[in-house]
Scaffold this motif. Structure first.
Motif, PDB file in Angstrom:
ATOM      1  N   SER A  35      76.449 -19.508  80.798  1.00 21.04           N
ATOM      2  CA  SER A  35      77.345 -18.387  80.804  1.00 21.04           C
ATOM      3  C   SER A  35      77.070 -17.888  79.158  1.00 21.04           C
ATOM      4  CB  SER A  35      78.602 -18.470  80.948  1.00 21.04           C
ATOM      5  OG  SER A  35      79.426 -19.496  80.304  1.00 21.04           O
ATOM      6  N   TYR A  36      76.687 -18.827  78.525  1.00 21.97           N
ATOM      7  CA  TYR A  36      76.438 -17.911  77.046  1.00 21.97           C
ATOM      8  C   TYR A  36      74.913 -18.691  76.445  1.00 21.97           C
ATOM      9  CZ  TYR A  36      79.017 -22.331  75.719  1.00 21.97           C
ATOM     10  OH  TYR A  36      79.416 -23.462  75.385  1.00 21.97           O
ATOM     11  N   LYS A  61      83.672 -17.179  75.354  1.00 21.66           N
ATOM     12  CA  LYS A  61      83.762 -17.202  76.814  1.00 21.66           C
ATOM     13  C   LYS A  61      85.209 -16.932  77.532  1.00 21.66           C
ATOM     14  CE  LYS A  61      82.551 -20.444  80.303  1.00 21.66           C
ATOM     15  NZ  LYS A  61      82.079 -21.801  80.742  1.00 21.66           N
ATOM     16  N   GLU A 106      82.360 -21.098  73.090  1.00 21.45           N
ATOM     17  CA  GLU A 106      83.436 -21.286  73.941  1.00 21.45           C
ATOM     18  C   GLU A 106      84.789 -20.403  73.970  1.00 21.45           C
ATOM     19  OE1 GLU A 106      84.144 -24.135  76.420  1.00 21.45           O
ATOM     20  OE2 GLU A 106      81.882 -23.939  76.516  1.00 21.45           O
ATOM     21  N   ARG A 143      77.198 -32.856  88.149  1.00 22.65           N
ATOM     22  CA  ARG A 143      78.226 -32.292  88.653  1.00 22.65           C
ATOM     23  C   ARG A 143      78.241 -32.727  89.984  1.00 22.65           C
ATOM     24  NH1 ARG A 143      78.597 -26.103  87.146  1.00 22.65           N
ATOM     25  NH2 ARG A 143      76.579 -26.369  88.066  1.00 22.65           N
ATOM     26  N   GLU A 200      72.858 -28.707  83.750  1.00 19.97           N
ATOM     27  CA  GLU A 200      73.618 -27.737  83.789  1.00 19.97           C
ATOM     28  C   GLU A 200      75.192 -27.992  83.867  1.00 19.97           C
ATOM     29  OE1 GLU A 200      72.928 -24.479  86.340  1.00 19.97           O
ATOM     30  OE2 GLU A 200      74.846 -23.174  85.669  1.00 19.97           O
ATOM     31  N   GLY A 201      76.008 -27.617  83.187  1.00 21.31           N
ATOM     32  CA  GLY A 201      77.493 -27.806  83.158  1.00 21.31           C
ATOM     33  C   GLY A 201      77.724 -29.227  82.571  1.00 21.31           C
ATOM     34  N   GLY A 237      72.840 -25.774  90.888  1.00 18.40           N
ATOM     35  CA  GLY A 237      72.480 -25.965  89.392  1.00 18.40           C
ATOM     36  C   GLY A 237      71.064 -26.208  88.776  1.00 18.40           C
ATOM     37  N   ASP A 287      75.608 -24.463  79.223  1.00 16.94           N
ATOM     38  CA  ASP A 287      76.419 -23.628  80.089  1.00 16.94           C
ATOM     39  C   ASP A 287      75.545 -22.339  80.072  1.00 16.94           C
ATOM     40  OD1 ASP A 287      78.384 -21.760  80.923  1.00 16.94           O
ATOM     41  OD2 ASP A 287      79.989 -22.832  79.762  1.00 16.94           O
TER      42      ASP A 287
END
Lengths: 349, 349
Positions: free
Chosen positions: B69-70, B190, B187, A140, B62-63, B142, B67
């Protein structure tokens, strides 16, 4: 970032992942009989026969380990390989293969990666290592390079950090502190450039230390030299984080203490003069500066005649019993405990 | 991110680089005789004697590849190892060692890295691989994980991508498309969570495909199975980017064409039902979804009786002469050229 600022730029998206790897790695030759299969399958296949396999890996992160505002990409590629080969040489081994993985953001065009790989190719050629694998992906932000170096050695040739005995001699190759002072000069020029983008820096007086920072050379030649001199180090480590931190690693792993003599630490005249200019203590710079990629090793005192007078090697002290501790003996003969003030990437970030 | 949200957090700065590596790797055992020296020196020393060394490396960003977040960190560590081991198994080799390098920003406390390494340790234990090296550093943003996997194989056991002959059978292990559909479910949850942070997702009906996404298992067992069945694949590759892209790799490397039969592609019922729910074509998902980490291989037709009826293996087609091209034979018997629509990390970023 690119050497030629006005050249055409090709976006990475237009090639795709496989196209990119093929493109960047197509001109890398295979030098070693041990490389059975390099790039192009799920994994590389290597054959070391009765020799031991030596493996080391390093991660270089933009903004943490390098600054592209003054680090040309070709130099970065070269240095990234050297950092890894240095670890293989520190085992007294021969480097034979590398894998190179990179993550880059979309701000980098293909031409930037080609320059990076030119530097990688130069390093691979100079040190006769085969590129046998890798991964190329997006990030990123910024650039990240992960290299794994593989080497070979006969069992009896391998030198660990743990073999030093009390009363061995502490020896370093080359000179120390140059890479750190080169970094200081480049950082200063960057600040000048920010204020006046038309300023033309005169780096000529600093060329030695700037090269030590931008284009370090892993000491393959020292491994060869020790062999030719029939010298058998009892322990060895490469100096990536500063002499002080590396000596403490050797002492800890070998269960010995040491006396390091301040007046013996090898310094290039440019390091001494730039330290005066920057009002820095040259001993501290050598002890804590890092990135010199010289070798630090110990030898039995009996081997001293073999290295005596060699311009590439300097005896800087000797090991002691563990319970005597690790000390710097200063020029005025005071005993100062050695502390690891090597470069800490987390504290810096 | 952390499993236990209220636990104490330790900053990485307080440990320093060496402290961190020591801390994270202290409980990793050494299983292999080939591991002479693991972590703790400039490089690892391995001894494969008369066997070939197999090396593969992968970078997870990462990204781009995950992800948080999950993706629980423990699962991420496990998956990162699996992705690499899968490449070793795709050579029909045994995985023996890994090196793990990570770059993390200061937003991660020590406890986060401990969870990541718990997952790495679980994977290492399940697949009996030794952790023998690595690097730990900071990133500006990240997390990034670079793993190199090392394995061993006898020369005659190694299976390349290049050995398929015309009229070989195309075989896949397990079923396909699950990891991609798990990704779709996660997704969607999320997005729901963004709108209503108090919503409790019911992932139970999707547990198979969510596990395929979060906790894939590299097919070590298939390598063992083929050995026990005395089956000798002529070519093999792991399915990381989708069946279509991998078949094309095999065909290109082996100079063959192929016919892949749509009605033979193995799909789990959950994949079929979730494809209906998401209005996606299940064949397209299997062909282009990626991240299933199953094995795709070719065998001589004479070996068919050995695999016939095995629930772990499905014949999905056969190879042809190169000039016949690579095709999907659809359910209504039309011939559709196969195209590589595997996941492209640059296009995605």
């Amino acid at each position: 970032m690119l050497e030629e600022k006005n050249q055409e730029k090709t976006s990475l998206e237009s090639l795709g992942e496989f196209g990119l790897i093929d493109h960047l790695t197509k001109d890398f030759p295979i030098n070693h009989e041990s490389t059975i299969k390099g790039i192009g399958d799920d994994a590389a296949v290597l054959d070391f026969k009765d020799k031991k396999t030596i493996v080391s890996t390093d991660l270089l992160v933009e903004g943490v380990h390098f600054d592209l505002s003054y680090m040309p990409l070709k130099h970065l590629g070269y240095k990234a390989v050297m950092v890894n080969l240095s670890d293989i040489y520190a085992m007294n081994a021969k480097a034979t293969q590398i894998t190179v993985s990179i993550a880059v953001s979309n701000r980098f065009p293909l031409e930037a990666l080609e320059e990076l790989y030119e530097g990688i190719a130069l390093a691979a050629k100079a040190h006769k290592v085969d590129l046998v694998g890798g991964d190329t992906t997006s990030s990123r932000t910024g650039m990240l390079i992960s290299i794994t170096a593989i080497g070979e050695a006969k069992s009896e040739e391998i030198v660990y950090r743990s073999g030093a005995k009390p009363n061995d001699l502490l020896v370093v190759s080359g000179d120390l502190g140059g890479a750190y002072m080169g970094f200081q000069v480049l950082e200063r020029e960057k600040e000048v450039f920010k204020v006046n983008p038309n300023s033309q820096p005169d780096l000529e007086p600093y060329s030695y230390i700037v090269e030590r920072q931008l284009k370090p050379e892993a000491r393959q030649d020292i491994v060869a030299l020790l062999k030719s001199l029939d010298v058998h180090p009892t322990s060895m480590i490469d100096i990536s984080d500063g002499l002080s931190s590396e000596i403490l690693h050797l002492c800890k792993n070998s269960n010995v203490g040491c006396n390091l003599y301040e007046d013996k630490i090898p310094l290039d005249p440019t390091v001494i003069s730039s330290c005066e200019e920057f009002k820095l203590d040259s001993t501290l710079v050598a002890l804590s500066g890092g990135e010199d990629y010289e070798l630090l090793f110990t030898i039995d005192q009996k081997e001293f005649p073999k290295i005596k007078g060699n311009p590439n090697l300097t005896v800087v002290g000797h090991t002691t019993d563990m319970n005597e501790g690790a000390f710097l003996i200063s020029r005025n003969n005071s005993k100062i405990p050695l502390t690891a003030q090597g470069w800490n990437s987390f504290a810096k970030a």
